[in-house]
Design an enzyme around this catalytic site. Structure first.
Site, PDB file in Angstrom:
ATOM      1  N   TYR A 189      -6.676  -5.264  -3.810  1.00 57.27           N
ATOM      2  CA  TYR A 189      -7.378  -6.494  -4.215  1.00 57.27           C
ATOM      3  C   TYR A 189      -8.172  -7.073  -3.040  1.00 57.27           C
ATOM      4  CZ  TYR A 189      -7.931 -11.221  -6.181  1.00 57.27           C
ATOM      5  OH  TYR A 189      -8.435 -12.414  -6.643  1.00 57.27           O
ATOM      6  N   LEU A 243       0.841  -1.211   0.000  1.00 61.85           N
ATOM      7  CA  LEU A 243       0.000   0.000   0.000  1.00 61.85           C
ATOM      8  C   LEU A 243       0.873   1.257   0.000  1.00 61.85           C
ATOM      9  CD1 LEU A 243      -2.856   1.065   0.018  1.00 61.85           C
ATOM     10  CD2 LEU A 243      -2.882   0.870   2.509  1.00 61.85           C
TER      11      LEU A 243
END
Ligand code: NAD
Length: 459
Positions: free
Chosen positions: A365, A309
């Site tokens: 995801y 991230l």
């Protein structure tokens, strides 16, 4: 080189048991099935009603307090149930235990007495199915404890028998949902559930459709499958067509040639569209209406854009959420508003094990796939009033182009980290979707079914 490494790994870890998959068998079950129950069992009649269509040698233990009830249920459906004494007897292809009536934890002993002497006799690719009641709706705390205990039992049995390629599942059957058991029981006892292990299917009472033809359960149905040109989507399209459905396959423009080839092979139609495009929902609705409306909608299209991230560009985040999560909601809304989904419709989403467990480098995801779960669980109640079900599959490690690209050692670890010690095939996911799509699955809604061999991540 790859084969050499795989051979060495197999030598070190043992070769996984081959899983028996569906090969066109005439009935959902063939072999020896041993049936047991605890006091007050509610589902014996439903089990025997299903078994009369199987190629079954049915047995039960004599001398238990439920022996009479099992015998009566078998007789009611013309089944000849044998009493087994001792335990030197046959290999069982299935052990089915009805615990739906357990009302306190001392009664769990019945489960112990049923499984303990028999588990060793379970055949390769054997099946354990435990039937339970919803613990939160139990009449007492003691009953709730006993019912929830069955889930722990089933998951542990799954770990114990996985090395044989055998599986264990729990079906939660509320009162008045006994007639909704058929599709779950048949799917779980059949080779179609080869890579589903240690799962819980929760039923709800619903009007029952007559049990469809085992070979062509989806005859006359129209099914939309997104991302149908390859991988899991292609397998879903082929499986639904095998079961009798007319498939409308959808994929993006660069995949059009593959999509048309697959659809030509299965007698399906093609639609080229990007599901995130502004005009896609309306175009899909129009096309489905021209086919008489959709009976089955499978939102399979998905992408990964992996990075931690901290390093993830915003457009990777946004693209993954848009394709994997938001697009399906917009399409469903448009289809529902324009009545392009028929009564008795089935909507199926594709989540992922990583949406349940979370995964480093897949925050986008995993968030999108967890969102699918939230959406399905919420929508199940809303859609019940329209006689439409909604469920999702959550695949684990499935052998596709996507997983073939993982470096060898990481891949080998990934495919081994489950009770069956192997990766699944796209068809395993497709079979689970076909189970949700069945007309007999009217009482199956709001479920997230992992197709992961009982993967140890997020289990
Ligand atoms: P894949 O990449 O082989 O297939 C995905 C398909 O979706 C492709 O045909 C692609 O063209 C299509 N697609 C992508 N974006 C689209 C868009 N905007 N509009 C229309 N179509 C689009 O992947 P797969 O492995 O077959 O995965 C299928 C689904 O299963 C995905 O949702 C994936 O997240 C999920 N899944 C896969 C695994 C696995 O192990 N392979 C595990 C868990 C979940």
């Amino acid at each position: 080189m790859n084969n050499l490494v795989e051979t060495m790994i197999n030598l070190g870890l043992g070769k996984p048991a081959p899983l028996k998959r569906y090969g066109g068998e005439a009935t959902f079950f063939s072999g020896n099935l041993h049936l047991g129950a605890g006091a007050g069992a509610r589902c014996l009649e439903a089990v025997c009603r299903n078994l009369k269509d199987a190629d079954v040698r049915l047995s039960y233990d004599g001398g238990t307090e439920v022996a009479g009830a099992i015998n009566a249920a078998a007789n009611q459906h013309g089944l000849n149930a044998e009493v087994l004494a001792g335990n030197g007897e046959p290999r069982f292809n299935a052990l089915v235990f009805d615990g739906s009536g357990l009302s306190d934890t001392t009664q769990l002993q019945a489960a112990y007495h049923f499984f303990q002497p028999r588990l060793r006799q379970l055949a390769n690719s054997g099946r354990v199915v435990i039937l339970a009641a919803p613990h939160k709706a139990a009449a007492s705390a003691e009953a709730a404890a006993a019912q929830r205990a069955l889930e722990g039992l089933s998951r542990s049995i799954g770990k114990e028998i996985g090395k044989k390629g055998a599986t264990s599942q729990l079906v939660v059957v509320p009162e008045r949902a006994e007639d909704n058991l058929d599709s779950s029981l048949q799917f779980l006892l059949s080779p179609k559930s080869a890579y589903v292990n240690a799962q819980v299917i929760r039923l709800r009472p619903a009007a029952t459709a007559s049990s469809p033809d085992w070979k062509q359960p989806l005859a006359g149905k129209v099914a939309l499958v997104t991302g149908a040109s390859r991988g899991i989507g292609e397998s879903i399209a082929r499986t639904l067509a095998r079961d009798g459905a007319k498939v409308l396959g959808l994929d993006v423009e660069p995949a059009a040639a593959d999509l048309q080839r697959v659809m030509a092979e299965i007698g399906g139609d093609s639609l080229t569209a990007d599901i995130t495009a502004e005009d896609a929902p309306a175009a899909i609705a129009e096309r489905l209406k021209s086919l008489g409306g959709a009976d089955i909608v499978v939102h399979n299209a998905g992408v990964t854009r992996d990075k931690t991230l901290a390093n993830m560009p915003e457009h990777w985040w946004q693209m993954t959420i848009d394709i994997n999560l938001t697009a399906a909601q917009r399409i469903n809304r448009a289809l529902l508003e324009s009545d392009a989904i028929n009564a008795g419709g089935r909507i199926v989403g594709v989540s992922s094990m990583n949406g349940i467990a979370g995964q480093r480098g897949q925050a986008n995801y995993a968030a999108s796939k967890a969102g699918v779960i939230g959406y399905v669980e919420y929508m199940a109640d809303e859609l019940a009033a329209r006689d439409i079900t909604i469920n999702a599959v959550a695949p684990g490690f499935i052998e596709t182009q996507m997983t073939a690209a993982i470096p060898l050692m990481t891949r080998e670890v990934g495919r081994r980290l489950n009770s069956l010690s192997q990766g699944g095939q796209p068809v395993d996911v497709a079979e689970a979707i076909a189970f949700f799509a069945s007309p007999a699955s009217s009482g199956v809604s709001g479920n997230i079914l992992r197709v992961c061999g009982q993967n140890w991540l997020g289990a």
